[in-house]
Design a protein around this motif. Structure first.
Motif, PDB file in Angstrom:
ATOM      1  N   LYS A  33      17.085  -0.892   6.422  1.00 15.49           N
ATOM      2  CA  LYS A  33      16.013  -0.263   7.179  1.00 15.49           C
ATOM      3  C   LYS A  33      15.339   0.777   6.295  1.00 15.49           C
ATOM      4  CE  LYS A  33      14.925   2.173  11.310  1.00 15.49           C
ATOM      5  NZ  LYS A  33      15.176   2.453  12.651  1.00 15.49           N
ATOM      6  N   THR A  34      14.028   0.768   6.303  1.00 16.29           N
ATOM      7  CA  THR A  34      13.274   1.735   5.526  1.00 16.29           C
ATOM      8  C   THR A  34      13.519   3.126   6.099  1.00 16.29           C
ATOM      9  OG1 THR A  34      11.597   0.069   5.079  1.00 16.29           O
ATOM     10  CG2 THR A  34      10.968   2.358   4.729  1.00 16.29           C
ATOM     11  N   ASN A  61      14.271   1.660  -5.236  1.00 20.23           N
ATOM     12  CA  ASN A  61      13.624   1.133  -4.022  1.00 20.23           C
ATOM     13  C   ASN A  61      13.006   2.239  -3.177  1.00 20.23           C
ATOM     14  OD1 ASN A  61      15.348  -0.961  -5.014  1.00 20.23           O
ATOM     15  ND2 ASN A  61      14.999  -2.011  -3.102  1.00 20.23           N
ATOM     16  N   ASP A  62      12.738   3.379  -3.785  1.00 18.05           N
ATOM     17  CA  ASP A  62      12.189   4.528  -3.069  1.00 18.05           C
ATOM     18  C   ASP A  62      10.824   4.910  -3.631  1.00 18.05           C
ATOM     19  OD1 ASP A  62      14.671   4.552  -1.839  1.00 18.05           O
ATOM     20  OD2 ASP A  62      15.431   6.190  -3.071  1.00 18.05           O
ATOM     21  N   GLN A  84       5.208   1.664   9.205  1.00 15.86           N
ATOM     22  CA  GLN A  84       5.135   0.533   8.290  1.00 15.86           C
ATOM     23  C   GLN A  84       4.765  -0.709   9.070  1.00 15.86           C
ATOM     24  OE1 GLN A  84       8.717  -0.335   6.088  1.00 15.86           O
ATOM     25  NE2 GLN A  84       7.769  -2.009   4.972  1.00 15.86           N
ATOM     26  N   LEU A  89       2.198   0.872   4.081  1.00 12.24           N
ATOM     27  CA  LEU A  89       2.980   2.073   4.369  1.00 12.24           C
ATOM     28  C   LEU A  89       2.006   3.189   4.699  1.00 12.24           C
ATOM     29  CD1 LEU A  89       5.293   1.883   1.208  1.00 12.24           C
ATOM     30  CD2 LEU A  89       5.715   0.871   3.461  1.00 12.24           C
ATOM     31  N   ILE A 112      10.009   7.752   0.968  1.00 12.22           N
ATOM     32  CA  ILE A 112      10.134   6.509   1.715  1.00 12.22           C
ATOM     33  C   ILE A 112      11.202   5.714   0.984  1.00 12.22           C
ATOM     34  CG2 ILE A 112       8.951   4.455   2.570  1.00 12.22           C
ATOM     35  CD1 ILE A 112       6.296   6.015   2.170  1.00 12.22           C
ATOM     36  N   ASP A 114      14.600   2.834   0.622  1.00  9.59           N
ATOM     37  CA  ASP A 114      15.194   1.526   0.928  1.00  9.59           C
ATOM     38  C   ASP A 114      14.150   0.436   1.189  1.00  9.59           C
ATOM     39  OD1 ASP A 114      17.784   2.664   0.757  1.00  9.59           O
ATOM     40  OD2 ASP A 114      17.600   3.393   2.806  1.00  9.59           O
ATOM     41  N   LEU A 115      13.096   0.439   0.393  1.00  6.31           N
ATOM     42  CA  LEU A 115      12.073  -0.602   0.527  1.00  6.31           C
ATOM     43  C   LEU A 115      12.524  -1.877  -0.175  1.00  6.31           C
ATOM     44  CD1 LEU A 115       8.949   1.610  -0.194  1.00  6.31           C
ATOM     45  CD2 LEU A 115       9.439   0.457   1.958  1.00  6.31           C
TER      46      LEU A 115
END
Length: 141
Positions: A33-34, A61-62, A84, A89, A112, A114-115
């Protein structure tokens, strides 16, 4: 003795009842989850007002966003909100507080996290979608 035999028999039946040849191990997959966080630094300079600017970085991933020299009322509390939708975003700077008769230059930071890998459109707004402050494309490797 009969009690022990009965107990062993019941345990054996319970074990057999729980087993089935059709049970296959299931593979659990979790979708990351983002995440979103923000921080407002205290008033950095009351005497001079400088032009605001943004610095945007990708780390793993941030996405890290810095908003420098945001001019607002000294009494404002600025909070971040995040939305999102697919590859877009959106970060919103929301102003809370009372109006007072001084201006401050604030620094805000956003993360932001955990993309998934991919290309995203990043848009930063003041309050609503109609007040766009910054837009850019970012790539998560």
């Amino acid at each position: 003795m009969k009690t022990k035999t009965l107990l062993v028999f019941l345990i054996f039946v319970a074990i057999l009842a729980g087993c089935s040849k059709n049970d296959a191990p299931t593979e659990s997959t979790t979708v990351p989850k983002t995440t979103f966080s923000y921080f407002q630094y205290s008033c950095s300079d009351k005497s001079s007002v400088k032009a605001d600017s943004f610095a945007i970085f990708v780390q793993a991933n941030d996405v890290i966003i810095w908003h420098y020299n945001l001019v607002a009322s000294c009494c404002d509390t600025i909070r971040g909100e995040f939305k999102q939708s697919a590859e877009t975003l959106k970060v919103y700077e929301k102003y809370d507080g009372i109006v007072c008769y001084c201006l401050c230059s604030f620094i805000l930071s956003y993360k932001i996290g955990d993309l998934k890998s991919g290309s995203y459109f990043l848009k930063i707004f003041k309050e609503t979608d109609s007040l766009l402050l910054k837009d850019t494309t970012i790539v998560i490797p």
